[in-house]
Enzyme design. Sequence first.
Site, PDB file in Angstrom:
ATOM      1  N   GLU A 118     -28.904 -54.669  83.738  1.00  0.00           N
ATOM      2  CA  GLU A 118     -29.923 -53.725  83.825  1.00  0.00           C
ATOM      3  C   GLU A 118     -30.012 -52.899  82.744  1.00  0.00           C
ATOM      4  O   GLU A 118     -29.240 -52.117  82.083  1.00  0.00           O
ATOM      5  CB  GLU A 118     -29.750 -53.097  85.030  1.00  0.00           C
ATOM      6  N   LYS A 195     -38.036 -52.882  90.051  1.00  0.00           N
ATOM      7  CA  LYS A 195     -36.983 -52.405  91.163  1.00  0.00           C
ATOM      8  C   LYS A 195     -37.699 -51.877  92.244  1.00  0.00           C
ATOM      9  O   LYS A 195     -38.373 -50.848  92.315  1.00  0.00           O
ATOM     10  CB  LYS A 195     -36.101 -51.502  90.301  1.00  0.00           C
ATOM     11  N   CYS A 232     -30.384 -54.028  90.720  1.00  0.00           N
ATOM     12  CA  CYS A 232     -29.420 -53.166  90.981  1.00  0.00           C
ATOM     13  C   CYS A 232     -29.263 -52.625  92.321  1.00  0.00           C
ATOM     14  O   CYS A 232     -28.910 -53.191  93.253  1.00  0.00           O
ATOM     15  CB  CYS A 232     -29.476 -51.902  90.231  1.00  0.00           C
TER      16      CYS A 232
END
Lengths: 382, 382
Positions: A118, A195, A232
Amino acid sequence: MAGEVESIEKFLDEYMPSAELKEVKRLLYGKEIRLLEFPAEAEELAKEKDFELKGYGCDAARESSRLPKIVRIAGVQNKIVLPTSAPVAEQRDAIWAKISEIIRCAAICGVNILCLQEAWTMPFAFCTREKKPWAEFAESAERGPTTKFLQQLAQQYNMVIVSPILERDEDHGDILANTAVIISNTGDVMGKTCKNHIPRVGDFNESTYYMEGNTGHRVFQTQFGKIAVNICYGRHHPQNWMMYGVNGAEIVFNPSATVGALSEPLWPIEARNAAIANSYFVCGINRVGTETFPNEFTSGDGKPAHKDFGHFYGSSYVAAPDGSRTPGLSRTRDGIIIAEVDLNLCRQVKDHWGFRMTQRLDLYAEELADVNKPSWKPNIIN
Amino acid sequence: MAGEVESIEKFLDEYMPSAELKEVKRLLYGKEIRLLEFPAEAEELAKEKDFELKGYGCDAARESSRLPKIVRIAGVQNKIVLPTSAPVAEQRDAIWAKISEIIRCAAICGVNILCLQEAWTMPFAFCTREKKPWAEFAESAERGPTTKFLQQLAQQYNMVIVSPILERDEDHGDILANTAVIISNTGDVMGKTCKNHIPRVGDFNESTYYMEGNTGHRVFQTQFGKIAVNICYGRHHPQNWMMYGVNGAEIVFNPSATVGALSEPLWPIEARNAAIANSYFVCGINRVGTETFPNEFTSGDGKPAHKDFGHFYGSSYVAAPDGSRTPGLSRTRDGIIIAEVDLNLCRQVKDHWGFRMTQRLDLYAEELADVNKPSWKPNIIN
């Protein structure tokens, strides 16, 4: 035992007699996964550049009406290179240089699809809540220098590369986003995916920088298989994992940045549970090392101000739809984990366990629709 | 190493030096959970009746505006008692007798809420696909003899008892169901909740006997906390776990019956992932032992007909919302696992991690509604 421990597997291998070790590993990791061997050139490059190179093979049954779909997938975990006080472009270029060697190694090992960690071009500076200079790392997903850098490598090595970056969305008012760019093995940008869930916990002040993604749960049909990217904190949300599966993903990458004190006992559970529940492969990737920043910050925990984020514990691994998994990479070193997987296993596991057939999505669509009505009350029986 | 292994923890404790063991346990099990001590009378009873008695305490931070909500929860795993060829009523009565001693032990240990294993009054005969004599074990959830038997114990011991049985639904055409009856500590039946997802895998021929439950995701507000029951195969479905959380559950029991060759590497993952994702406690309970049936059956795997189901591997455990978990009970013995938990931890973890706040249920309601439309196509980018 001073300092950070290398890995749990190292302890098990060191102390456990072989018969017991085999049973412990069956209980911890599922069916035995075979070790891959790589060309000496790759091993030497890994040694010279001081990164771990590990490979495992996960097989499927042969079928008479489909050929095996053998694919080599890889996840890369790495420390930053220069101090966080160096000029932004220099920091980024130094990471580029390191990563280009690791990608070269992956190419020698025959990797078809590779995912970086990430926000891989930068330190994970969101602990600071400072916009300067960190926002300078942001760049266009479609046209930025990092995308151009990787397009060249993707084409050269005939490799799909997933590049999670801090995006500067120039077409939407210059806002920032946490975005993965999917670069085809032809070197074209296939698209991007953002995300979906943004943390507000401890030093993870990311909601200061960008909003929840609006790109949904798209899946990319690459030449080597259907892939998706759950970035994440999205790994804590099973319904997020589920929707990538519903859209047909065979491999989901989970590029992450997370530290030991916060999440380490969760790490082996969440991505693996997703692989099981959704009958796909997951490659969980975590940043590694300790990053120190120029200015002090607090962590929202009442403790004194400090300048480091704590230890990113690496431990990247691959989990298979049948519940088996590879060991993790080191908790302390740069590394690349490669898994040779037969994507036919996804449908074979669906046929065997039947999780998709028994999923009752209509029931959940109905219940969730109710939950979002103002009149909704929890279903509690007194 | 002949026969079935007792537990992974036993190997770790035996071979691992103490400093390394501590780190391995942190990585495997999260924060250290304290051991509970029980009255000698309870220990003696467990020894005499040959069942394992294990207890652990999981604490929460003190708050100034809420008192701690300390509750002792328990899960029971047990073998059947008589051969499966004995008359049905005798088989059931023999299990009742065994369980009444274990519940007495739980009462001595101060247990407030106790859950028995799936279909606890009978062998797990669904491998046979025979209706005779196994359907004889089915009984009314509200008025059946097993419910009456437990109502008396619940009142006597001031204990909430969750009783997962094979139900005969007399009010709906005598159909069978896989149902948990929730008996209040006053001895009243609070209600029932059915298995939402039914397996069709290997010997788990349960869809031959009953349909998917239509009781939704109800939560029961007992005197000791808000509980729900996710029966067996429902643990493979994260959205099922999620809806119990959305309805406010603080403790979810997962009474199960599953065998080693099929599911063992999944067992430590799924219930624990649910505890993490939904900020509640989970008590996962699995049947133990090997059950042999009078008539042979096949397992849908091309292998010869046989008469046993394979080994139910016990390993019942409790997982906490902060990602920590207890060790598992034995893989081979009867046992009761008791956890003293502070339910305040649920909200504390919600505040800390923010999974509920960041859950975006509106997004998923919308996406799932789309999935169920005939016009839906997977979101795949070429």
